[in-house]
Motif scaffolding. Structure first.
Motif, PDB file in Angstrom:
ATOM      1  N   CYS A  74      36.902  49.278  38.960  1.00 30.01           N
ATOM      2  CA  CYS A  74      38.198  48.610  39.708  1.00 30.01           C
ATOM      3  C   CYS A  74      37.970  46.964  39.448  1.00 30.01           C
ATOM      4  O   CYS A  74      38.798  46.267  39.444  1.00 30.01           O
ATOM      5  CB  CYS A  74      38.474  49.033  40.932  1.00 30.01           C
ATOM      6  SG  CYS A  74      38.833  50.637  41.125  1.00 30.01           S
ATOM      7  N   ALA A  77      39.157  45.009  35.992  1.00 28.42           N
ATOM      8  CA  ALA A  77      40.649  44.849  36.269  1.00 28.42           C
ATOM      9  C   ALA A  77      41.020  43.919  37.097  1.00 28.42           C
ATOM     10  O   ALA A  77      41.936  43.080  36.896  1.00 28.42           O
ATOM     11  CB  ALA A  77      41.208  46.169  36.343  1.00 28.42           C
ATOM     12  N   ILE A  78      40.570  43.976  38.435  1.00 25.52           N
ATOM     13  CA  ILE A  78      41.074  43.109  39.477  1.00 25.52           C
ATOM     14  C   ILE A  78      40.668  41.504  39.006  1.00 25.52           C
ATOM     15  O   ILE A  78      41.353  40.689  39.263  1.00 25.52           O
ATOM     16  CB  ILE A  78      40.234  43.436  40.739  1.00 25.52           C
ATOM     17  CG1 ILE A  78      40.826  44.653  41.346  1.00 25.52           C
ATOM     18  CG2 ILE A  78      40.505  42.292  41.922  1.00 25.52           C
ATOM     19  CD1 ILE A  78      40.241  45.359  42.483  1.00 25.52           C
ATOM     20  N   ASP A  80      39.880  40.382  35.953  1.00 27.27           N
ATOM     21  CA  ASP A  80      40.578  39.740  35.011  1.00 27.27           C
ATOM     22  C   ASP A  80      42.196  39.560  35.391  1.00 27.27           C
ATOM     23  O   ASP A  80      42.793  38.742  34.709  1.00 27.27           O
ATOM     24  CB  ASP A  80      40.753  41.002  33.861  1.00 27.27           C
ATOM     25  CG  ASP A  80      39.653  41.102  32.978  1.00 27.27           C
ATOM     26  OD1 ASP A  80      38.921  40.076  32.886  1.00 27.27           O
ATOM     27  OD2 ASP A  80      39.298  42.259  32.371  1.00 27.27           O
ATOM     28  N   ARG A  81      42.658  40.293  36.245  1.00 34.20           N
ATOM     29  CA  ARG A  81      44.105  39.958  36.887  1.00 34.20           C
ATOM     30  C   ARG A  81      44.229  38.718  37.736  1.00 34.20           C
ATOM     31  O   ARG A  81      45.156  37.781  37.582  1.00 34.20           O
ATOM     32  CB  ARG A  81      44.398  41.034  37.552  1.00 34.20           C
ATOM     33  CG  ARG A  81      46.091  41.151  38.102  1.00 34.20           C
ATOM     34  CD  ARG A  81      46.467  42.467  38.717  1.00 34.20           C
ATOM     35  NE  ARG A  81      48.005  42.263  39.180  1.00 34.20           N
ATOM     36  CZ  ARG A  81      49.002  42.466  38.443  1.00 34.20           C
ATOM     37  NH1 ARG A  81      48.723  42.819  37.198  1.00 34.20           N
ATOM     38  NH2 ARG A  81      50.256  42.262  39.056  1.00 34.20           N
ATOM     39  N   PHE A  82      43.252  38.635  38.636  1.00 40.01           N
ATOM     40  CA  PHE A  82      43.492  37.475  39.574  1.00 40.01           C
ATOM     41  C   PHE A  82      42.483  36.550  39.387  1.00 40.01           C
ATOM     42  O   PHE A  82      42.584  35.411  39.895  1.00 40.01           O
ATOM     43  CB  PHE A  82      43.093  38.135  40.944  1.00 40.01           C
ATOM     44  CG  PHE A  82      44.036  39.022  41.454  1.00 40.01           C
ATOM     45  CD1 PHE A  82      45.347  38.837  41.809  1.00 40.01           C
ATOM     46  CD2 PHE A  82      43.645  40.507  41.642  1.00 40.01           C
ATOM     47  CE1 PHE A  82      46.283  39.599  42.474  1.00 40.01           C
ATOM     48  CE2 PHE A  82      44.504  41.244  41.993  1.00 40.01           C
ATOM     49  CZ  PHE A  82      45.935  40.975  42.591  1.00 40.01           C
ATOM     50  N   GLY A  87      38.657  36.782  42.650  1.00 33.56           N
ATOM     51  CA  GLY A  87      38.032  37.937  42.682  1.00 33.56           C
ATOM     52  C   GLY A  87      36.556  37.976  43.069  1.00 33.56           C
ATOM     53  O   GLY A  87      36.003  38.871  43.765  1.00 33.56           O
ATOM     54  N   THR A 221      46.566  37.536  26.828  1.00 33.87           N
ATOM     55  CA  THR A 221      47.066  38.524  27.344  1.00 33.87           C
ATOM     56  C   THR A 221      46.050  39.474  27.916  1.00 33.87           C
ATOM     57  O   THR A 221      44.830  39.609  27.053  1.00 33.87           O
ATOM     58  CB  THR A 221      48.039  39.344  26.386  1.00 33.87           C
ATOM     59  OG1 THR A 221      47.355  39.476  25.079  1.00 33.87           O
ATOM     60  CG2 THR A 221      49.317  38.227  26.165  1.00 33.87           C
ATOM     61  N   ARG A 222      46.153  40.265  28.586  1.00 38.55           N
ATOM     62  CA  ARG A 222      45.275  41.466  29.204  1.00 38.55           C
ATOM     63  C   ARG A 222      45.379  42.513  28.361  1.00 38.55           C
ATOM     64  O   ARG A 222      46.338  42.748  27.555  1.00 38.55           O
ATOM     65  CB  ARG A 222      45.741  41.942  30.569  1.00 38.55           C
ATOM     66  CG  ARG A 222      45.346  40.894  31.748  1.00 38.55           C
ATOM     67  CD  ARG A 222      45.759  41.399  33.074  1.00 38.55           C
ATOM     68  NE  ARG A 222      45.294  42.261  33.536  1.00 38.55           N
ATOM     69  CZ  ARG A 222      45.199  43.469  33.836  1.00 38.55           C
ATOM     70  NH1 ARG A 222      46.608  43.899  33.716  1.00 38.55           N
ATOM     71  NH2 ARG A 222      44.615  44.531  34.336  1.00 38.55           N
ATOM     72  N   ARG A 361      39.536  37.783  27.685  1.00 38.74           N
ATOM     73  CA  ARG A 361      40.538  38.305  28.499  1.00 38.74           C
ATOM     74  C   ARG A 361      40.193  39.860  28.663  1.00 38.74           C
ATOM     75  O   ARG A 361      40.646  40.474  29.590  1.00 38.74           O
ATOM     76  CB  ARG A 361      41.980  38.197  27.912  1.00 38.74           C
ATOM     77  CG  ARG A 361      42.200  39.114  26.533  1.00 38.74           C
ATOM     78  CD  ARG A 361      43.421  38.938  25.720  1.00 38.74           C
ATOM     79  NE  ARG A 361      43.821  39.613  24.723  1.00 38.74           N
ATOM     80  CZ  ARG A 361      43.221  39.635  23.593  1.00 38.74           C
ATOM     81  NH1 ARG A 361      42.405  38.681  23.165  1.00 38.74           N
ATOM     82  NH2 ARG A 361      43.780  40.292  22.632  1.00 38.74           N
ATOM     83  N   SER A 365      36.564  43.652  31.988  1.00 42.87           N
ATOM     84  CA  SER A 365      37.044  44.863  32.121  1.00 42.87           C
ATOM     85  C   SER A 365      35.912  45.662  31.406  1.00 42.87           C
ATOM     86  O   SER A 365      35.467  46.814  31.764  1.00 42.87           O
ATOM     87  CB  SER A 365      38.458  45.182  31.638  1.00 42.87           C
ATOM     88  OG  SER A 365      39.213  44.599  32.129  1.00 42.87           O
TER      89      SER A 365
END
Length: 429
Positions: A74, A77-78, A80-82, A87, A221-222, A361, A365
């Motif tokens: 997890c 991904a967290i 990479d997102r925030f 993070g 982009t992710r 990006r 992950s």
């Protein structure tokens, strides 16, 4: 020639602020390993006081590995997102509280629950650190930066046997867990007050920002996991982690027990041999990252240099097969120290493969998925070691596994990524 080989050094580097960021990553990784190593150092003492056997200790370690695996799946991904700032803060906040929660444990179940929480929090360290390196360093410096921050795992393993026994003898074992948790919380405050991405860091000079961004521009982009797992390059990293991370986990959690049971060392006597082993490992971490960069500067391709460095590191681990039957403690220490140096040099180069083979990006992950695979392997070896040692008391099979794992892993990495060609994700992936 691919983008890695084609990179050339710009006229000026414009400053050294990026190395301050690397120092923060080094400090975080050091604290990460101090927190997780406390149990390993105290294990011979706690085993007698709490009353667990080898199988139950294996389950406690497995609880940490299970949570670490879930967290890694997890965390990437967290992050990479925030982003790395938030993070990383979430990760170290959780593990600081979890480290201190060990003070409440009084049974096998209590320690297993505390270790599970610690594993969830600590899982974010390496995905966040690798992504931070990808943000703050051009490709040509990433292996060295990774080697430097990754050496924190050895520094932590050095500091823990230096201070934990002293604290435990003076104030009780609970104080050792409390002390390390407070240190991690202090780092968290520093991170939130000082860290920004390069584009938002006012103390960074324009020249150094240009140097950091001197590699070709990448899409932001992710990338979905399904897309990542479609590429053989991802599986090269995943398989490498699955085959070699468990060896490091085994040494981290069972080495104090091995020295105690084989050579009769007391809690305070464990410090010196453990420090010697992890000082050697620390040298290996930095040397492994430096070697690949040196070979590239000598004209080797990135593929040949990276795998050449990994081969040298793998060969350093092979002699550990003789450690279990060493006639003298310091012979065993030398063999194990060489192996830990080889592992850490290997690890620095394997981590760098993620940023070599994938765009920024996707890096966190990829590292998270690979770390998940390594933690699953760690779960398997923890349970296996507990049952094996309870039944036979022999470390020989475990050291044979350790000595052969890295050469086999290198063969797998080469088969899956023979040229280290970066994955073609595309701008819309």
């Amino acid at each position: 020639m691919n983008a890695i080989d084609a990179a050339t050094t710009p006229p000026g580097k414009g400053g050294r602020y990026r190395w301050r960021v690397c120092a923060l990553l080094l400090a975080a990784t050091t604290l990460n390993y101090i927190d997780r190593q406390v149990l390993g150092v105290l294990a011979p003492f706690l085993q007698n006081q709490i009353g667990w056997n080898e199988i139950e200790y294996g389950y406690i370690v497995t609880a940490f590995q299970c949570a670490y695996a879930i967290g890694l799946l997890c965390a990437g991904a967290i992050i990479d997102r925030f982003g790395t700032r938030i993070g990383y803060a979430l990760s170290i906040g959780i593990w600081s509280l979890a480290a201190m929660s060990h003070t409440l444990a009084a049974s096998v179940l209590g320690f297993a629950l505390a270790r599970f929480a610690l594993g969830l929090g600590e899982a974010g360290n390496f995905p966040a650190a690798i992504k931070t390196v990808a943000e703050w360093f051009p490709r040509r410096e990433r292996a060295l930066a990774t080697g430097i921050f990754n050496s924190g795992s050895n520094i932590g393993a050095i500091v823990a046997p230096m201070v934990v026994p002293v604290i435990a003898v003076a104030w009780g074992w609970q104080a050792a867990f409390l002390f390390t948790g407070v240190l991690s919380a202090t780092w968290l405050a520093t991170w939130l007050l000082t860290y920004r991405t390069p584009e938002r860091q006012p103390k960074l000079s324009p020249a150094e920002l240009a140097y950091i961004q001197s590699d070709p521009a990448e899409p932001i982009t992710r990338v979905p996991w399904a897309t990542i797992l479609h590429h053989r390059q991802a599986w090269a990293f995943i398989v490498g982690k699955f085959m070699t991370d468990p060896i490091w986990w085994f040494l981290l959690f069972w080495l104090p027990k091995f020295l105690h049971s084989t050579y009769g060392l007391s809690l305070l006597e464990l410090g010196l041999p453990l420090i010697a082993i992890y000082v050697t490992a620390d040298v290996g971490s930095i040397a492994g990252g430096w070697l690949a960069g040196y070979l590239i500067r000598r004209g080797w391709s990135a593929n040949r240099a990276r795998k050449g460095a990994m081969l040298a590191c793998a060969l350093c681990v092979v002699p550990i097969v003789f450690a279990a039957n060493a006639s003298h403690m310091w012979v065993a220490v030398a063999l194990i120290g060489l192996a830990t140096a080889g592992h850490q040099g290997w690890s620095a180069n394997l981590f760098t493969l993620a940023s070599d083979l994938f765009p920024r990006r996707a890096v966190a992950s990829v590292v998270g998925i690979g770390g998940f695979a390594g933690a699953v392997g760690g779960m398997m070896i923890a349970t296996f070691a507990g049952f094996l040692l309870q039944a036979t008391g022999s470390y020989v099979p475990l050291f044979i596994m350790a000595g052969s794992a890295y050469l086999l892993a290198l063969l797998a990495v080469h088969a899956l990524a023979p040229r280290l060609q970066p994955a073609a994700l595309g701008t819309n992936s």
